[in-house]
Write an enzyme that holds these catalytic residues in place. Structure first.
Site, PDB file in Angstrom:
ATOM      1  N   ASP A 100       4.025   2.079  -4.349  1.00 40.92           N
ATOM      2  CA  ASP A 100       3.175   2.914  -5.202  1.00 40.92           C
ATOM      3  C   ASP A 100       3.001   2.129  -6.499  1.00 40.92           C
ATOM      4  O   ASP A 100       3.926   2.019  -7.301  1.00 40.92           O
ATOM      5  CB  ASP A 100       3.858   4.265  -5.468  1.00 40.92           C
ATOM      6  CG  ASP A 100       3.023   5.155  -6.393  1.00 40.92           C
ATOM      7  OD1 ASP A 100       2.057   4.657  -6.996  1.00 40.92           O
ATOM      8  OD2 ASP A 100       3.358   6.347  -6.514  1.00 40.92           O
ATOM      9  N   LYS A 139     -11.319   1.653 -15.411  1.00 39.52           N
ATOM     10  CA  LYS A 139     -11.897   0.368 -14.990  1.00 39.52           C
ATOM     11  C   LYS A 139     -12.321  -0.486 -16.178  1.00 39.52           C
ATOM     12  O   LYS A 139     -12.284  -1.715 -16.122  1.00 39.52           O
ATOM     13  CB  LYS A 139     -13.069   0.610 -14.029  1.00 39.52           C
ATOM     14  CG  LYS A 139     -12.638   1.240 -12.695  1.00 39.52           C
ATOM     15  CD  LYS A 139     -11.680   0.331 -11.948  1.00 39.52           C
ATOM     16  CE  LYS A 139     -11.262   0.874 -10.605  1.00 39.52           C
ATOM     17  NZ  LYS A 139     -10.384  -0.042  -9.866  1.00 39.52           N
ATOM     18  N   ASP A 141       0.855  -1.198   0.000  1.00 41.79           N
ATOM     19  CA  ASP A 141       0.000   0.000   0.000  1.00 41.79           C
ATOM     20  C   ASP A 141       0.886   1.241   0.000  1.00 41.79           C
ATOM     21  O   ASP A 141       2.019   1.201   0.485  1.00 41.79           O
ATOM     22  CB  ASP A 141      -0.903   0.010   1.242  1.00 41.79           C
ATOM     23  CG  ASP A 141      -2.175   0.817   1.026  1.00 41.79           C
ATOM     24  OD1 ASP A 141      -3.254   0.209   0.881  1.00 41.79           O
ATOM     25  OD2 ASP A 141      -2.078   2.068   0.999  1.00 41.79           O
ATOM     26  N   TYR A 150     -12.522   7.537 -14.026  1.00 40.76           N
ATOM     27  CA  TYR A 150     -12.522   6.271 -13.290  1.00 40.76           C
ATOM     28  C   TYR A 150     -13.030   5.129 -14.188  1.00 40.76           C
ATOM     29  O   TYR A 150     -12.421   4.058 -14.266  1.00 40.76           O
ATOM     30  CB  TYR A 150     -13.423   6.454 -12.063  1.00 40.76           C
ATOM     31  CG  TYR A 150     -13.481   5.299 -11.104  1.00 40.76           C
ATOM     32  CD1 TYR A 150     -12.426   5.049 -10.235  1.00 40.76           C
ATOM     33  CD2 TYR A 150     -14.613   4.482 -11.036  1.00 40.76           C
ATOM     34  CE1 TYR A 150     -12.497   3.989  -9.333  1.00 40.76           C
ATOM     35  CE2 TYR A 150     -14.682   3.433 -10.138  1.00 40.76           C
ATOM     36  CZ  TYR A 150     -13.629   3.198  -9.289  1.00 40.76           C
ATOM     37  OH  TYR A 150     -13.701   2.156  -8.403  1.00 40.76           O
ATOM     38  N   ASN A 204      -5.434  -4.709  -6.683  1.00 46.29           N
ATOM     39  CA  ASN A 204      -6.644  -4.102  -6.133  1.00 46.29           C
ATOM     40  C   ASN A 204      -6.551  -2.595  -5.888  1.00 46.29           C
ATOM     41  O   ASN A 204      -7.570  -1.913  -5.859  1.00 46.29           O
ATOM     42  CB  ASN A 204      -6.973  -4.841  -4.815  1.00 46.29           C
ATOM     43  CG  ASN A 204      -7.990  -4.112  -3.977  1.00 46.29           C
ATOM     44  OD1 ASN A 204      -9.190  -4.159  -4.277  1.00 46.29           O
ATOM     45  ND2 ASN A 204      -7.529  -3.399  -2.947  1.00 46.29           N
TER      46      ASN A 204
HETATM   47  N1  LIG Z   1     -15.599   0.420  -2.454  1.00 46.28           N
HETATM   48  C1  LIG Z   1     -16.349   0.294  -3.534  1.00 46.28           C
HETATM   49  O1  LIG Z   1     -17.574   0.404  -3.462  1.00 46.28           O
HETATM   50  C2  LIG Z   1     -15.716  -0.001  -4.856  1.00 46.28           C
HETATM   51  C3  LIG Z   1     -16.546  -0.202  -5.960  1.00 46.28           C
HETATM   52  C4  LIG Z   1     -15.960  -0.509  -7.183  1.00 46.28           C
HETATM   53  C5  LIG Z   1     -14.593  -0.655  -7.290  1.00 46.28           C
HETATM   54  N2  LIG Z   1     -13.787  -0.438  -6.181  1.00 46.28           N
HETATM   55  C6  LIG Z   1     -12.339  -0.622  -6.328  1.00 46.28           C
HETATM   56  O2  LIG Z   1     -11.871  -1.384  -5.238  1.00 46.28           O
HETATM   57  C7  LIG Z   1     -10.481  -1.141  -5.055  1.00 46.28           C
HETATM   58  C8  LIG Z   1     -10.202  -0.886  -3.594  1.00 46.28           C
HETATM   59  O3  LIG Z   1     -10.751   0.356  -3.230  1.00 46.28           O
HETATM   60  P1  LIG Z   1     -11.546   0.593  -1.878  1.00 46.28           P
HETATM   61  O4  LIG Z   1     -12.935   0.917  -2.244  1.00 46.28           O
HETATM   62  O5  LIG Z   1     -11.291  -0.485  -0.919  1.00 46.28           O
HETATM   63  O6  LIG Z   1     -10.893   1.992  -1.401  1.00 46.28           O
HETATM   64  P2  LIG Z   1      -9.857   2.335  -0.209  1.00 46.28           P
HETATM   65  O7  LIG Z   1      -9.459   3.758  -0.436  1.00 46.28           O
HETATM   66  O8  LIG Z   1     -10.479   2.007   1.099  1.00 46.28           O
HETATM   67  O9  LIG Z   1      -8.656   1.350  -0.478  1.00 46.28           O
HETATM   68  C9  LIG Z   1      -7.755   1.563  -1.533  1.00 46.28           C
HETATM   69  C10 LIG Z   1      -6.340   1.328  -1.025  1.00 46.28           C
HETATM   70  O10 LIG Z   1      -5.425   1.587  -2.107  1.00 46.28           O
HETATM   71  C11 LIG Z   1      -4.326   2.327  -1.580  1.00 46.28           C
HETATM   72  N3  LIG Z   1      -3.670   3.083  -2.659  1.00 46.28           N
HETATM   73  C12 LIG Z   1      -4.051   4.261  -3.214  1.00 46.28           C
HETATM   74  N4  LIG Z   1      -3.131   4.654  -4.127  1.00 46.28           N
HETATM   75  C13 LIG Z   1      -2.182   3.683  -4.166  1.00 46.28           C
HETATM   76  C14 LIG Z   1      -1.001   3.503  -4.924  1.00 46.28           C
HETATM   77  N5  LIG Z   1      -0.602   4.419  -5.837  1.00 46.28           N
HETATM   78  N6  LIG Z   1      -0.250   2.405  -4.711  1.00 46.28           N
HETATM   79  C15 LIG Z   1      -0.626   1.478  -3.786  1.00 46.28           C
HETATM   80  N7  LIG Z   1      -1.730   1.606  -3.028  1.00 46.28           N
HETATM   81  C16 LIG Z   1      -2.513   2.686  -3.235  1.00 46.28           C
HETATM   82  C17 LIG Z   1      -4.955   3.217  -0.527  1.00 46.28           C
HETATM   83  O11 LIG Z   1      -3.984   3.713   0.392  1.00 46.28           O
HETATM   84  C18 LIG Z   1      -5.948   2.282   0.105  1.00 46.28           C
HETATM   85  O12 LIG Z   1      -5.383   1.572   1.182  1.00 46.28           O
HETATM   86  C19 LIG Z   1     -10.145   0.027  -5.981  1.00 46.28           C
HETATM   87  O13 LIG Z   1      -9.544  -0.442  -7.158  1.00 46.28           O
HETATM   88  C20 LIG Z   1     -11.499   0.626  -6.286  1.00 46.28           C
HETATM   89  O14 LIG Z   1     -11.492   1.321  -7.498  1.00 46.28           O
HETATM   90  C21 LIG Z   1     -14.329  -0.121  -4.987  1.00 46.28           C
END
Ligand SMILES: NC(=O)c1ccc[n+]([C@@H]2O[C@H](COP(=O)([O-])OP(=O)(O)OC[C@H]3O[C@@H](n4cnc5c(N)ncnc54)[C@H](O)[C@@H]3O)[C@@H](O)[C@H]2O)c1
Length: 289
Positions: free
Chosen positions: A63, A164, A37, A160, A90
């Site tokens: 990153d 995706k 992360d 976004y 993810n």
């Molecule tokens: N939560 C939802 O409803 C939802 C819906 C559709 C898709 N997603 C996707 O799920 C995935 C996880 O997101 P989430 O919802 O858990 O959000 P979140 O913000 O809680 O978790 C995302 C994590 O990614 C980390 N991150 C951000 N930039 C980064 C980088 N450059 N390198 C490494 N880590 C990085 C953040 O620090 C965080 O811990 C994402 O790809 C998001 O697009 C989430």
């Protein structure tokens, strides 16, 4: 992939939300877990929590938008555990600006940041980890996190959605190519609807070099813009989402949905396209700014 015990999992974006749910679940399955992360404090906390629960954990600040970081992640993983069997590409971000401003008022920095993390992050993950998996003789699996936005273009989430849908195409192509080679590596794509997370606070992790100089309009708080979500679809916990994902991996399911609403809206969109209709805003419950 059916056997997880003592195998090695890598979870990018593993310190929060969906990634954290997956990391916890990997540990519960008896796997060695590598959490990657960008957010150092959250990563440390995640590592501490998993270790306290008796899991074997390696935390690597990464990153994913940087190839050298993803290569270092792979090296650290192999050095510590000798290989990798389950990879969750993810990590992902969304910008507040898209929620509030039309596409033409988003900046090149918005595009670069989101494409860098969301799309290049997955591309690097696949490019770097696949050769390691090819060399191993055991079952492996890659899960790329796309989104409902990979199938449905919500106009407030255009950048976004571009990232995706790219992940969806990459994953579909990879799945087919590996299957045609009878590979021991499986692929799935996760298209979540609403899972409780910090996604709409993602700006916290935007690097200084890609920050916007203009002030973000604060007319409506982000929480209010996204609060309607729950009226059209329940929000799942990361644990519930991880249950769905692990069931899919065990059963070899490619498309992973956390909510049938996504398939329903996609069915409607496909019908419109086939009948020659023009695009419509999908009703996912996002409030217009
Ligand atoms: N939560 C939802 O409803 C939802 C819906 C559709 C898709 N997603 C996707 O799920 C995935 C996880 O997101 P989430 O919802 O858990 O959000 P979140 O913000 O809680 O978790 C995302 C994590 O990614 C980390 N991150 C951000 N930039 C980064 C980088 N450059 N390198 C490494 N880590 C990085 C953040 O620090 C965080 O811990 C994402 O790809 C998001 O697009 C989430």
């Amino acid at each position: 992939m059916k056997d997880f015990k003592d195998k090695v999992a890598v979870v990018t974006g593993g310190a929060s939300g969906i990634g954290w749910g997956l990391a916890e679940r990997c540990a519960d399955e008896g796997m060695k877990v590598v959490i990657a992360d960008i957010e150092a404090s959250a990563l440390k906390q995640a590592e501490k929590t998993l270790k306290a629960n008796g899991a074997e954990v390696l935390a690597v600040r990464t990153d994913v938008s940087k190839l050298s970081d993803v290569q270092a992640l792979a090296k650290n993983t192999v050095d510590a555990y000798g290989g990798v069997h389950l990879l969750f590409n993810n990590a992902g971000v969304n910008t507040d600006i898209s929620l509030r401003k039309p596409l033409w008022e988003n900046t090149i920095q918005d595009w670069e940041w989101m494409i860098g993390v969301n799309l290049w992050g997955v591309i690097y993950g696949v490019e770097v980890f696949l050769p390691i998996m090819f060399k191993q003789n055991t079952e492996c699996h890659i899960v790329n996190t796309s989104s409902m936005a990979g199938l449905l273009v919500e106009p407030q989430l255009v950048i976004y959605a571009v990232t995706k849908s790219g992940i969806l195409s990459l994953s579909e192509g990879l799945y087919i190519q590996l299957k045609e080679k009878n590979s021991h590596i499986g692929v799935s794509v996760l298209c979540p609807a609403f899972v409780s997370s910090r996604l709409f606070e993602a700006e916290r992790n935007r690097p200084a070099s890609l920050k916007n100089t203009a002030e973000l309009p604060k007319s409506l708080p982000t929480a209010q813009l996204v609060s309607q979500f729950n009226k059209v679809s329940p929000t799942l916990s990361p644990e519930q989402s991880a249950d769905i994902v692990f069931k899919a991996i065990r059963e070899g399911t490619f498309y992973i949905f956390t909510d049938p609403l996504v398939q329903e809206l996609f069915r409607q969109k496909s019908k419109n396209i086939l009948e020659g209709e023009n695009p419509e805003r999908p009703n996912i419950g996002l409030m217009k700014p």
